[in-house]
Design a protein around this motif. Sequence first.
Motif, PDB file in Angstrom:
ATOM      1  N   VAL A   1       1.297  -0.934   0.390  1.00  0.00           N
ATOM      2  CA  VAL A   1      -0.058   0.174  -0.139  1.00  0.00           C
ATOM      3  C   VAL A   1       0.822   1.333   0.203  1.00  0.00           C
ATOM      4  O   VAL A   1       0.833   2.264  -0.717  1.00  0.00           O
ATOM      5  CB  VAL A   1      -1.128   0.280   0.919  1.00  0.00           C
ATOM      6  CG1 VAL A   1      -1.550   1.429   1.445  1.00  0.00           C
ATOM      7  CG2 VAL A   1      -1.404  -1.159   0.774  1.00  0.00           C
ATOM      8  N   CYS A   2       1.774   0.988   0.867  1.00  0.00           N
ATOM      9  CA  CYS A   2       2.393   2.009   0.631  1.00  0.00           C
ATOM     10  C   CYS A   2       4.187   1.933   1.787  1.00  0.00           C
ATOM     11  O   CYS A   2       4.207   0.969   2.146  1.00  0.00           O
ATOM     12  CB  CYS A   2       2.241   3.795   1.829  1.00  0.00           C
ATOM     13  SG  CYS A   2       1.558   3.483   3.060  1.00  0.00           S
ATOM     14  N   LYS A   3       5.074   2.625   1.808  1.00  0.00           N
ATOM     15  CA  LYS A   3       6.306   2.668   2.116  1.00  0.00           C
ATOM     16  C   LYS A   3       6.545   2.803   3.619  1.00  0.00           C
ATOM     17  O   LYS A   3       6.767   1.812   4.098  1.00  0.00           O
ATOM     18  CB  LYS A   3       7.636   3.325   1.826  1.00  0.00           C
ATOM     19  CG  LYS A   3       7.916   3.544  -0.002  1.00  0.00           C
ATOM     20  CD  LYS A   3       8.614   4.679  -0.058  1.00  0.00           C
ATOM     21  CE  LYS A   3       9.638   4.794  -1.976  1.00  0.00           C
ATOM     22  NZ  LYS A   3      10.067   6.167  -2.356  1.00  0.00           N
ATOM     23  N   SER A   4       5.504   3.417   4.228  1.00  0.00           N
ATOM     24  CA  SER A   4       5.810   2.718   6.128  1.00  0.00           C
ATOM     25  C   SER A   4       4.950   1.567   6.329  1.00  0.00           C
ATOM     26  O   SER A   4       5.630   1.462   7.399  1.00  0.00           O
ATOM     27  CB  SER A   4       4.313   4.490   6.530  1.00  0.00           C
ATOM     28  OG  SER A   4       3.040   4.373   5.657  1.00  0.00           O
ATOM     29  N   TRP A   5       4.073   1.695   5.306  1.00  0.00           N
ATOM     30  CA  TRP A   5       3.276   0.218   6.273  1.00  0.00           C
ATOM     31  C   TRP A   5       3.710  -0.768   6.204  1.00  0.00           C
ATOM     32  O   TRP A   5       4.715  -1.854   6.341  1.00  0.00           O
ATOM     33  CB  TRP A   5       2.039  -0.752   5.016  1.00  0.00           C
ATOM     34  CG  TRP A   5       0.849   1.106   6.183  1.00  0.00           C
ATOM     35  CD1 TRP A   5       0.932   2.051   6.315  1.00  0.00           C
ATOM     36  CD2 TRP A   5      -0.526   0.547   5.597  1.00  0.00           C
ATOM     37  NE1 TRP A   5      -0.564   2.629   7.044  1.00  0.00           N
ATOM     38  CE2 TRP A   5      -1.478   1.375   6.438  1.00  0.00           C
ATOM     39  CE3 TRP A   5      -1.220  -0.328   4.847  1.00  0.00           C
ATOM     40  CZ2 TRP A   5      -2.328   1.226   5.948  1.00  0.00           C
ATOM     41  CZ3 TRP A   5      -2.868  -0.772   4.916  1.00  0.00           C
ATOM     42  CH2 TRP A   5      -3.269   0.724   5.885  1.00  0.00           C
ATOM     43  N   SER A   6       4.543  -1.388   4.718  1.00  0.00           N
ATOM     44  CA  SER A   6       5.524  -2.006   3.962  1.00  0.00           C
ATOM     45  C   SER A   6       6.984  -2.027   4.956  1.00  0.00           C
ATOM     46  O   SER A   6       7.240  -3.371   5.351  1.00  0.00           O
ATOM     47  CB  SER A   6       6.116  -1.778   3.382  1.00  0.00           C
ATOM     48  OG  SER A   6       7.330  -2.216   1.722  1.00  0.00           O
TER      49      SER A   6
ATOM     50  N   ILE B   1       5.762  -3.604   8.591  1.00  0.00           N
ATOM     51  CA  ILE B   1       5.200  -5.353   8.037  1.00  0.00           C
ATOM     52  C   ILE B   1       6.651  -6.109   8.129  1.00  0.00           C
ATOM     53  O   ILE B   1       7.622  -7.237   8.898  1.00  0.00           O
ATOM     54  CB  ILE B   1       4.527  -5.230   7.070  1.00  0.00           C
ATOM     55  CG1 ILE B   1       3.134  -4.419   7.747  1.00  0.00           C
ATOM     56  CG2 ILE B   1       4.716  -7.148   6.773  1.00  0.00           C
ATOM     57  CD1 ILE B   1       2.287  -4.296   6.024  1.00  0.00           C
ATOM     58  N   ASN B   2       7.994  -5.120   7.435  1.00  0.00           N
ATOM     59  CA  ASN B   2       9.281  -6.068   7.160  1.00  0.00           C
ATOM     60  C   ASN B   2       8.980  -5.852   8.297  1.00  0.00           C
ATOM     61  O   ASN B   2      10.641  -6.827   8.807  1.00  0.00           O
ATOM     62  CB  ASN B   2       9.774  -5.506   6.023  1.00  0.00           C
ATOM     63  CG  ASN B   2       9.130  -5.854   4.770  1.00  0.00           C
ATOM     64  OD1 ASN B   2       8.552  -6.846   4.226  1.00  0.00           O
ATOM     65  ND2 ASN B   2       8.523  -4.982   3.473  1.00  0.00           N
ATOM     66  N   LYS B   3       9.771  -5.185   9.292  1.00  0.00           N
ATOM     67  CA  LYS B   3      10.757  -5.367  10.317  1.00  0.00           C
ATOM     68  C   LYS B   3       9.874  -5.380  10.840  1.00  0.00           C
ATOM     69  O   LYS B   3      10.692  -6.543  11.908  1.00  0.00           O
ATOM     70  CB  LYS B   3      11.067  -3.274  10.599  1.00  0.00           C
ATOM     71  CG  LYS B   3      11.477  -2.965  11.493  1.00  0.00           C
ATOM     72  CD  LYS B   3      11.852  -1.889  12.329  1.00  0.00           C
ATOM     73  CE  LYS B   3      13.057  -1.238  12.651  1.00  0.00           C
ATOM     74  NZ  LYS B   3      12.913   0.377  13.768  1.00  0.00           N
TER      75      LYS B   3
END
Length: 431
Positions: free
Chosen positions: A50-55, A58-60
């Motif tokens: 959806v966006c860089k901040s959500w990504s 989730i990944n972190k």
Amino acid sequence: MDLSLAGDKKRPRRSSRARAPTTVGSLQHDILCIIFSFLDCFDLASCSVVCKSWSAIINKSKLLQLLYCKRWQTGLLGSSNRSKECPEESWKVYLEEMAMERHRLALQERRIRVDHLRGHSVGGEQCRTKMGLLLTGVGDKVMRLWSLESYKCVGEYPIPDKARLVDFDFDESKIVGLVGTRICIWRQNGISRIFPSHEGTFSKGLCMRYCDPEAVVGCEDGTVRVFDLYSRKCSQIIRAHEGPVKCLCLSDDQLILSGSSHGGVTLSALSSGERVVKLRSQDSSGIKTLCFNPCSHQVFAGTATGYGFCWDLRMGLLWKTRVSQNSVYSMQHQRNDASTLAVGGIDGVLRLLNQNTGEVISRCILDGYLSPSSQNTLGATQRTRGRRLSEDTAVDSILRSCRPPITCLAVGMKKVITTHNSKYIRIWKFD
């Protein structure tokens, strides 16, 4: 000529005072982590794009990895995915496989909704889709870039002079078009003619594909010409066919695939310009469309007499199928999908084929009528249904209004976009 973005200006650096307090950011992070923890793998993967901040969150937090390992430990992934230890790096592969499986099931089995987008005043006959965006045009001298999420027009790109737009392609930074005998590039706030008339003219161009930094043009004289967009020169001329080059596609590993009106398909190396191999269709009516699947090393072609062909570059011809009684205009598949191929042509039926066998899995047409109330408003949308035809239904018995000729198509996740040389762009959603 300056090829920089016409509207690019350095943005003023934000003051450190404008940054949100760390405590607020931490609170938002914690709340999102709690919400994300209730989602399954597929929904979590959807949120991650959806966006860089959500990504980043989730990944972190490694939520996807943890869910994957949990499924692995409980045996929900199946024997083909199991090993002695939980493979921490294979969760991305698993998610991609799961997404492609959902895409396949949706196209083959789910109900169909069709959104009719009023995209042009006349003759929208080509489309390309990437990164959630849709580029359409040809007939009314304007290309338009649309958001596939909101159907809002996010950019308009007029065609220069009186030249005809032949073909186009785009990436995240620019749009490249074959206009008459010139290659043009559009950026955010204007147009730059990359090749002046004394360098950019060539025998009539019939098709074009673009992969930065090169535009590849198929010509009427049987040549494929490669243009470097930065040096503004023709870097290669490849003698690909004896007859006109009607269609092109480019592979990720620097191969040019070209189809001829005489029925042959040629693979040439972009780096050297040498012909690597020639694929014969045994159909002299001519190749109308090409696409290549790098996952399976398969090349698909549609002909003017309605046949579909598939070659495996490692094995040769895999199958030949009479897809339609009329010309096939377009074939495409979702990137990384090795199961389903979407096919459209002059009879207006959207066909879904098994990529490995050529079997026609489903035939789809429009079902329902449009209201005339908003037909003259650019960007207006209406929704109708689509329906699947039974095996014994004769195509000729169906009204032409339910199957306008498909001039071009593009495939997205659980959707197919079609153009019909009319003012409407149709987005077929399978859910």
